[in-house]
Design a protein around this motif. Structure first.
Motif, PDB file in Angstrom:
ATOM      1  N   GLU A 120      -5.612  -9.049  -1.408  1.00 51.82           N
ATOM      2  CA  GLU A 120      -6.296  -9.764  -0.332  1.00 51.82           C
ATOM      3  C   GLU A 120      -6.298 -11.270  -0.577  1.00 51.82           C
ATOM      4  OE1 GLU A 120     -10.153  -8.030  -0.141  1.00 51.82           O
ATOM      5  OE2 GLU A 120      -9.473  -6.182   0.866  1.00 51.82           O
ATOM      6  N   VAL A 121      -6.552 -11.673  -1.822  1.00 50.43           N
ATOM      7  CA  VAL A 121      -6.570 -13.110  -2.135  1.00 50.43           C
ATOM      8  C   VAL A 121      -5.171 -13.702  -2.006  1.00 50.43           C
ATOM      9  CG1 VAL A 121      -7.096 -14.852  -3.876  1.00 50.43           C
ATOM     10  CG2 VAL A 121      -8.577 -12.862  -3.649  1.00 50.43           C
ATOM     11  N   LEU A 122      -4.156 -12.976  -2.475  1.00 50.24           N
ATOM     12  CA  LEU A 122      -2.778 -13.463  -2.347  1.00 50.24           C
ATOM     13  C   LEU A 122      -2.386 -13.607  -0.879  1.00 50.24           C
ATOM     14  CD1 LEU A 122      -0.921 -11.461  -5.163  1.00 50.24           C
ATOM     15  CD2 LEU A 122      -1.440 -13.901  -5.130  1.00 50.24           C
ATOM     16  N   GLU A 123      -2.846 -12.663  -0.061  1.00 52.74           N
ATOM     17  CA  GLU A 123      -2.542 -12.742   1.374  1.00 52.74           C
ATOM     18  C   GLU A 123      -3.224 -13.962   1.989  1.00 52.74           C
ATOM     19  OE1 GLU A 123      -2.275  -9.765   5.229  1.00 52.74           O
ATOM     20  OE2 GLU A 123      -3.350  -9.125   3.435  1.00 52.74           O
ATOM     21  N   GLU A 124      -4.458 -14.235   1.564  1.00 55.97           N
ATOM     22  CA  GLU A 124      -5.187 -15.398   2.062  1.00 55.97           C
ATOM     23  C   GLU A 124      -4.481 -16.691   1.674  1.00 55.97           C
ATOM     24  OE1 GLU A 124      -9.649 -17.455   1.693  1.00 55.97           O
ATOM     25  OE2 GLU A 124      -9.291 -15.430   0.930  1.00 55.97           O
ATOM     26  N   LEU A 125      -3.835 -16.688   0.514  1.00 54.58           N
ATOM     27  CA  LEU A 125      -3.123 -17.872   0.039  1.00 54.58           C
ATOM     28  C   LEU A 125      -1.724 -17.990   0.631  1.00 54.58           C
ATOM     29  CD1 LEU A 125      -4.068 -17.675  -3.761  1.00 54.58           C
ATOM     30  CD2 LEU A 125      -4.905 -19.361  -2.114  1.00 54.58           C
ATOM     31  N   GLY A 126      -1.270 -16.949   1.322  1.00 52.35           N
ATOM     32  CA  GLY A 126       0.073 -16.968   1.888  1.00 52.35           C
ATOM     33  C   GLY A 126       1.144 -16.571   0.898  1.00 52.35           C
ATOM     34  N   ALA A 127       0.743 -15.918  -0.214  1.00 55.89           N
ATOM     35  CA  ALA A 127       1.698 -15.560  -1.265  1.00 55.89           C
ATOM     36  C   ALA A 127       1.939 -14.058  -1.334  1.00 55.89           C
ATOM     37  CB  ALA A 127       1.190 -16.063  -2.618  1.00 55.89           C
ATOM     38  N   HIS A 128       1.485 -13.338  -0.308  1.00 60.39           N
ATOM     39  CA  HIS A 128       1.553 -11.877  -0.351  1.00 60.39           C
ATOM     40  C   HIS A 128       2.988 -11.363  -0.354  1.00 60.39           C
ATOM     41  CE1 HIS A 128       0.887  -7.663   1.014  1.00 60.39           C
ATOM     42  NE2 HIS A 128      -0.172  -7.784   0.253  1.00 60.39           N
ATOM     43  N   GLY A 129       3.903 -12.092   0.279  1.00 60.84           N
ATOM     44  CA  GLY A 129       5.279 -11.623   0.382  1.00 60.84           C
ATOM     45  C   GLY A 129       6.175 -12.062  -0.762  1.00 60.84           C
ATOM     46  N   LYS A 130       5.620 -12.715  -1.766  1.00 57.43           N
ATOM     47  CA  LYS A 130       6.412 -13.205  -2.899  1.00 57.43           C
ATOM     48  C   LYS A 130       6.969 -12.036  -3.722  1.00 57.43           C
ATOM     49  CE  LYS A 130       6.156 -17.776  -3.011  1.00 57.43           C
ATOM     50  NZ  LYS A 130       7.302 -18.665  -3.230  1.00 57.43           N
ATOM     51  N   ASP A 131       8.131 -12.273  -4.348  1.00 57.18           N
ATOM     52  CA  ASP A 131       8.659 -11.289  -5.295  1.00 57.18           C
ATOM     53  C   ASP A 131       7.607 -11.043  -6.373  1.00 57.18           C
ATOM     54  OD1 ASP A 131      10.985 -11.141  -3.912  1.00 57.18           O
ATOM     55  OD2 ASP A 131      12.160 -12.385  -5.278  1.00 57.18           O
ATOM     56  N   ARG A 132       7.444  -9.786  -6.731  1.00 57.19           N
ATOM     57  CA  ARG A 132       6.350  -9.468  -7.644  1.00 57.19           C
ATOM     58  C   ARG A 132       6.734  -8.346  -8.599  1.00 57.19           C
ATOM     59  NH1 ARG A 132       0.585  -7.676  -5.156  1.00 57.19           N
ATOM     60  NH2 ARG A 132       1.366  -9.108  -3.558  1.00 57.19           N
ATOM     61  N   ILE A 133       6.270  -8.458  -9.836  1.00 53.05           N
ATOM     62  CA  ILE A 133       6.327  -7.365 -10.800  1.00 53.05           C
ATOM     63  C   ILE A 133       4.884  -7.029 -11.165  1.00 53.05           C
ATOM     64  CG2 ILE A 133       7.011  -6.627 -13.117  1.00 53.05           C
ATOM     65  CD1 ILE A 133       9.396  -8.490 -12.949  1.00 53.05           C
ATOM     66  N   THR A 134       4.513  -5.768 -11.015  1.00 51.33           N
ATOM     67  CA  THR A 134       3.165  -5.337 -11.383  1.00 51.33           C
ATOM     68  C   THR A 134       3.172  -4.852 -12.826  1.00 51.33           C
ATOM     69  OG1 THR A 134       2.668  -4.697  -9.103  1.00 51.33           O
ATOM     70  CG2 THR A 134       1.264  -3.785 -10.830  1.00 51.33           C
ATOM     71  N   VAL A 135       2.320  -5.457 -13.653  1.00 54.84           N
ATOM     72  CA  VAL A 135       2.259  -5.140 -15.076  1.00 54.84           C
ATOM     73  C   VAL A 135       0.955  -4.409 -15.362  1.00 54.84           C
ATOM     74  CG1 VAL A 135       2.270  -6.079 -17.417  1.00 54.84           C
ATOM     75  CG2 VAL A 135       3.619  -7.193 -15.625  1.00 54.84           C
ATOM     76  N   PHE A 136       1.055  -3.109 -15.614  1.00 59.01           N
ATOM     77  CA  PHE A 136      -0.129  -2.332 -15.976  1.00 59.01           C
ATOM     78  C   PHE A 136      -0.424  -2.577 -17.452  1.00 59.01           C
ATOM     79  CE2 PHE A 136       1.487   0.196 -12.328  1.00 59.01           C
ATOM     80  CZ  PHE A 136       0.366   0.087 -11.513  1.00 59.01           C
ATOM     81  N   ASN A 137      -1.393  -3.439 -17.715  1.00 57.96           N
ATOM     82  CA  ASN A 137      -1.731  -3.852 -19.073  1.00 57.96           C
ATOM     83  C   ASN A 137      -2.799  -2.921 -19.667  1.00 57.96           C
ATOM     84  OD1 ASN A 137      -1.668  -5.503 -21.353  1.00 57.96           O
ATOM     85  ND2 ASN A 137      -3.211  -6.896 -20.562  1.00 57.96           N
ATOM     86  N   LYS A 138      -3.008  -3.045 -20.964  1.00 58.13           N
ATOM     87  CA  LYS A 138      -4.056  -2.316 -21.711  1.00 58.13           C
ATOM     88  C   LYS A 138      -3.836  -0.808 -21.704  1.00 58.13           C
ATOM     89  CE  LYS A 138      -7.574  -5.831 -20.658  1.00 58.13           C
ATOM     90  NZ  LYS A 138      -9.002  -6.089 -20.298  1.00 58.13           N
ATOM     91  N   ILE A 139      -2.558  -0.367 -21.732  1.00 54.88           N
ATOM     92  CA  ILE A 139      -2.311   1.079 -21.733  1.00 54.88           C
ATOM     93  C   ILE A 139      -2.779   1.715 -23.038  1.00 54.88           C
ATOM     94  CG2 ILE A 139      -0.384   0.945 -20.110  1.00 54.88           C
ATOM     95  CD1 ILE A 139       1.490   1.298 -22.530  1.00 54.88           C
ATOM     96  N   ASP A 140      -2.953   0.881 -24.082  1.00 56.74           N
ATOM     97  CA  ASP A 140      -3.454   1.411 -25.345  1.00 56.74           C
ATOM     98  C   ASP A 140      -4.908   1.857 -25.239  1.00 56.74           C
ATOM     99  OD1 ASP A 140      -3.668  -1.405 -24.909  1.00 56.74           O
ATOM    100  OD2 ASP A 140      -4.531  -1.653 -26.903  1.00 56.74           O
ATOM    101  N   LEU A 141      -5.593   1.433 -24.166  1.00 52.92           N
ATOM    102  CA  LEU A 141      -6.991   1.807 -23.953  1.00 52.92           C
ATOM    103  C   LEU A 141      -7.140   2.911 -22.909  1.00 52.92           C
ATOM    104  CD1 LEU A 141      -8.607  -1.767 -23.843  1.00 52.92           C
ATOM    105  CD2 LEU A 141      -8.300  -0.262 -25.823  1.00 52.92           C
ATOM    106  N   CYS A 142      -6.016   3.375 -22.362  1.00 55.00           N
ATOM    107  CA  CYS A 142      -6.049   4.367 -21.284  1.00 55.00           C
ATOM    108  C   CYS A 142      -6.170   5.788 -21.823  1.00 55.00           C
ATOM    109  CB  CYS A 142      -4.780   4.279 -20.433  1.00 55.00           C
ATOM    110  SG  CYS A 142      -4.680   2.815 -19.400  1.00 55.00           S
TER     111      CYS A 142
END
Length: 444
Positions: free
Chosen positions: A311-333
């Protein structure tokens, strides 16, 4: 030592009861969870060095215009505050000036809402000139329409939450003075924005890739930046541990140099005044070639946090940018949490503290930022084009073919057109019929 307005002595320690009003409108919001929001308010209060003595929740169809939670519930709150020995009530939703004034007079304690609490934390975290200006501008913009409701608030405890940053002396002056101060801060911020824009333009001219780290607060962005670049950045397991953006260079295995920028963490109901004031900083995400969305995969509220960031990225106009999602802290999952994480597409599961995971992330960055390999036929006497090939890409193979050179290159996605443009300037008649002297039809 002279005591500043925002220092808290032991006698002035904030001891608070936290209050949440759950309305029908809030229940309809996709990203709102009342229990999680209240738990997050507790963490925010603790981050602001507040001792949390208890909580109270009220369910109503809509907020009471005078008492916010209703007169009856306000009486219950008064009794709870007295029972706990609290000197502050912190509300999870934003209050109007009239509501603050009414509650303050009735409860005889300091009244703070979620927005003011977040602004206060930011005031304590800001270190750079830009950050300090942005926080003060956000605080004054928020408080200006509410001045009549903050009379006792500013003097009750001689400092503490709600009065950091601008300080009491500025907030007790008249509206005209505050409006003048807001105008001056906006002027100063414009100068900072011009300076930041100049730096961005310089980076663009040099062809350096810009990668923005974004995510919910405490997702591990600063830790990841430090682990990748050995940057000397503050890392702590708390909300908004870092506020001012930090940029560091990272050289990929191919030799491509990129700039990683750690941005301020997002949070549910991020104050609009704060988003407006920090727009210049948050626009690092908008100007980036690639966004790394860092996610705390160990939290049960991961899905909601991801939606808030969207939602914040969309408000900033950056929602359509190329993106990599990094699921961090998997050692705590837990094993169940790991099974829920997406693995197909532009998603990575990592722990920022594992070298092999950082290696996979660097490989993903390189693969995303560098194009597929392409083969170019370039006249051997065109040293400027050959030099460009080596500068903007990774030469995998090269061989002589008559008066030409054949280059197999993994080309920088951002720059590969330059080679074609330069080759197009030469006489295509030199090439045999049907042969393209620029990029060949071979793509690997």
């Amino acid at each position: 030592m002279k005591k500043t307005s925002h220092e808290i002595t032991p006698d002035h320690q904030e001891r608070a009861v936290l209050v949440s009003l759950v309305t029908q409108e809030l229940k309809r919001e996709e990203t709102y969870d009342p229990d999680y929001s209240l738990a997050e308010l507790i963490r925010l209060a603790e981050t602001a060095n507040v001792e949390v003595l208890g909580t109270m929740t009220q369910n109503k169809e809509y907020a009471d215009s005078k008492w916010f939670i209703g007169k009856g519930k306000a009486q219950e709150l008064k009794e709870l505050l007295e029972e706990k020995g609290a000197n502050t009530a912190i509300f999870d939703q934003e209050l109007s000036g009239a509501q603050v004034r009414n509650l303050e007079q009735f409860l005889d304690v300091k009244i703070i809402d979620r927005t003011q609490l977040i602004l206060d934390i930011f005031a304590g975290r800001a270190k750079t000139r830009e950050g300090i200006i942005q926080v003060e501008l956000a605080q004054l913009s928020y408080l200006l329409p509410r001045l009549s409701g903050h009379g006792k608030n500013l003097s009750r405890l001689g400092g503490g939450i709600g009065t950091r940053g601008p300080g009491e002396s500025k907030l007790e002056t008249d509206r005209r003075h505050i409006r003048d101060r807001i105008s001056e801060l906006k002027r100063q911020l414009q100068e900072v924005v011009k300076h930041r824009t100049l730096h961005r333009e310089r980076r663009k001219k040099t062809g350096v890739f810009q990668v923005a780290l974004v995510g919910y607060t405490n997702a591990g962005k600063s830790t990841l930046l430090r682990q990748l670049t050995q940057a000397d950045v503050y890392v702590e397991n708390q909300l908004f541990a870092t506020l001012d953006p930090t940029s560091r260079s990272l050289k990929l295995p191919s030799g491509l140099e990129i700039v990683l920028t750690d941005t301020v963490g997002f949070i549910q109901n991020l104050p609009h005044d704060l988003v407006a004031a920090f727009r210049a900083t948050l626009e690092e995400a908008n100007e980036a070639d690639l966004i790394l969305h860092v996610v705390d995969s160990s939290t049960e509220m991961m899905t909601i946090q991801m939606k808030v960031v969207d939602e914040v990225l969309e408000e900033l106009g950056a929602h359509g940018k190329d993106r990599i999602t990094v699921f961090n802290k998997i050692d705590l999952c837990t094993p169940e949490q790991l099974e829920m994480l997406m693995t197909e597409g532009d998603y990575l599961r990592i722990s920022a503290y594992r070298e092999e995971d950082l290696g996979r992330l660097i490989d993903a960055l390189e693969k995303h930022l560098m194009g597929d390999s392409r083969t170019y036929r370039i006249p051997a006497d065109k040293g400027d084009i050959i030099s460009l090939v080596y500068r903007v890409g990774e030469v995998l193979e090269n061989e002589v073919d008559g008066s030409d050179m054949l280059f197999k290159v993994r080309v920088n996605n951002k720059e590969f057109d330059k080679i074609g443009y330069m080759l197009a300037a030469y006489d295509s008649a030199r090439a045999p019929q049907g042969e393209n002297r620029g990029e060949t039809s071979e793509h690997v």
